[in-house]
Design an enzyme around this catalytic site. Structure first.
Site, short mmCIF file in Angstrom:
data_model
loop_
_atom_site.label_atom_id
_atom_site.label_comp_id
_atom_site.label_asym_id
_atom_site.label_seq_id
_atom_site.Cartn_x
_atom_site.Cartn_y
_atom_site.Cartn_z
N PRO A 88 -46.70 2.02 56.66
CA PRO A 88 -46.52 1.04 56.93
C PRO A 88 -47.35 0.02 56.30
CG PRO A 88 -47.09 2.10 59.10
CD PRO A 88 -47.19 2.96 57.65
N GLU A 115 -52.22 9.05 62.38
CA GLU A 115 -52.56 7.64 62.40
C GLU A 115 -52.80 7.24 61.13
OE1 GLU A 115 -51.71 7.81 65.91
OE2 GLU A 115 -52.40 5.85 65.30
N ARG A 153 -29.12 6.53 44.19
CA ARG A 153 -27.92 5.95 44.17
C ARG A 153 -28.05 5.37 42.59
NH1 ARG A 153 -24.81 4.57 47.76
NH2 ARG A 153 -24.39 2.65 46.78
N ASP A 168 -23.09 -3.49 44.59
CA ASP A 168 -23.57 -3.42 45.94
C ASP A 168 -24.46 -4.94 46.09
OD1 ASP A 168 -22.81 -1.02 46.44
OD2 ASP A 168 -24.81 0.20 46.19
CL1 6GU Z 1 -43.27 4.24 55.12
N1 6GU Z 1 -43.93 4.88 57.80
C1 6GU Z 1 -44.32 4.81 58.94
N2 6GU Z 1 -44.78 5.51 59.71
N3 6GU Z 1 -43.89 3.65 59.73
C2 6GU Z 1 -43.11 2.76 58.72
C3 6GU Z 1 -42.77 2.98 57.23
C4 6GU Z 1 -43.57 4.09 56.89
N4 6GU Z 1 -42.21 2.06 56.83
C5 6GU Z 1 -42.09 1.02 57.92
N5 6GU Z 1 -42.58 1.64 58.83
#
Ligand code: 6GU
Length: 245
Positions: A88, A115, A153, A168
């Site tokens: 994230p 984590e 794709r 698209d």
């Molecule tokens: Cl790549 N990993 C995790 N754990 N949560 C996420 C993500 C990735 N992308 C958005 N949320």
């Protein structure tokens, strides 16, 4: 394009990778996907892949040694590959980034879990950290599947000509126009007249305007980056939209 995926949960990938376009890409020999269990690269009796963070705090981190051994081993199979980590904290995945990645000779994708992973793995091995959106997943596996799908794709020959990636949403930075099939009236709702007109130029114009209108209504942020003509800008002006590229 060869994808090597490093994960603690290889069984999660079975469904998505065994169906539809990703399946066809593999069957045609245009993409190859190999899954690698990170736990197989441990050397201790308990096959330990995680440990507590220095400094304390909640949760466990992925230990560096098994990951490092897994990456070193997989690099020998996918020699020119870029190394990606799904997290994230990463760069947001967009169609533009997917296009960049589709030009790489190969991709090694590390699925983050717990984590996070020891920072020294990022420093030593990771070329790109990638997030698929501003929400929290339980792990990087689903993100890795999204990544493989969107890049696959774009690999030449994977899509048939009638599925071309060019039309698209996001190809030109706009959302797609609405589509209709038979019957001409359904639940009291008619198919818009231009689509039934048989006038090709009118259909093209209607679709373009619908794309512009939808994008203005739903994703006005995209209009500042979209590829627009003077005619597009004039049409958007009739909608009261002027904050565009
Ligand atoms: Cl790549 N990993 C995790 N754990 N949560 C996420 C993500 C990735 N992308 C958005 N949320």
């Amino acid at each position: 394009m060869r994808f090597d995926i490093l994960t603690l949960f290889p069984d999660m990938f079975g469904g998505p990778f065994d169906e539809s376009i990703i399946r066809r890409g593999q069957d045609k020999g245009l993409i190859q996907i190999a899954l690698h269990q990170i736990r197989d690269y441990t050397v201790d009796r308990h096959r330990t892949v995680d440990d507590a963070p220095y400094g304390g705090g909640a949760g466990m981190l992925m230990k560096p040694e098994p990951l490092s051994a897994a990456i070193e081993s997989v690099k020998k199979l996918n020699t020119e590959a870029a190394v990606l980590l799904t997290t994230p904290q990463g760069r947001p995945l967009t169609q533009k980034l997917a296009q960049e990645l589709s030009l790489k000779p190969g991709l090694i994708i590390i699925c983050g879990r717990y984590e996070g992973i020891d920072e020294r793995i990022h420093q030593h091995y990771v070329d790109h950290e990638i997030s698929i959106g501003d929400y929290v997943l339980s792990g990087g596996e689903l993100a890795a599947m999204v990544l493989v799908d969107t890049v696959t794709r774009l690999v030449p020959g994977v899509l048939g000509s009638d599925e071309s990636a060019l039309t698209d949403s996001f190809g030109d930075g706009l959302l797609e126009y609405p589509q209709y099939t038979r019957p001409p009236e359904f639940n009291g709702l008619p198919v818009p007249a231009p689509l039934l007109s048989g006038n090709h130029a009118e259909i093209i114009r209607w679709r373009r305007e619908q794309s512009l209108k939808r994008t203005a209504e739903r994703r006005p942020d995209l209009l500042t980056q979209a590829v627009l003509s003077d005619k597009d800008r004039l049409f958007l002006k009739t909608l009261g939209v002027s904050n565009v590229s």
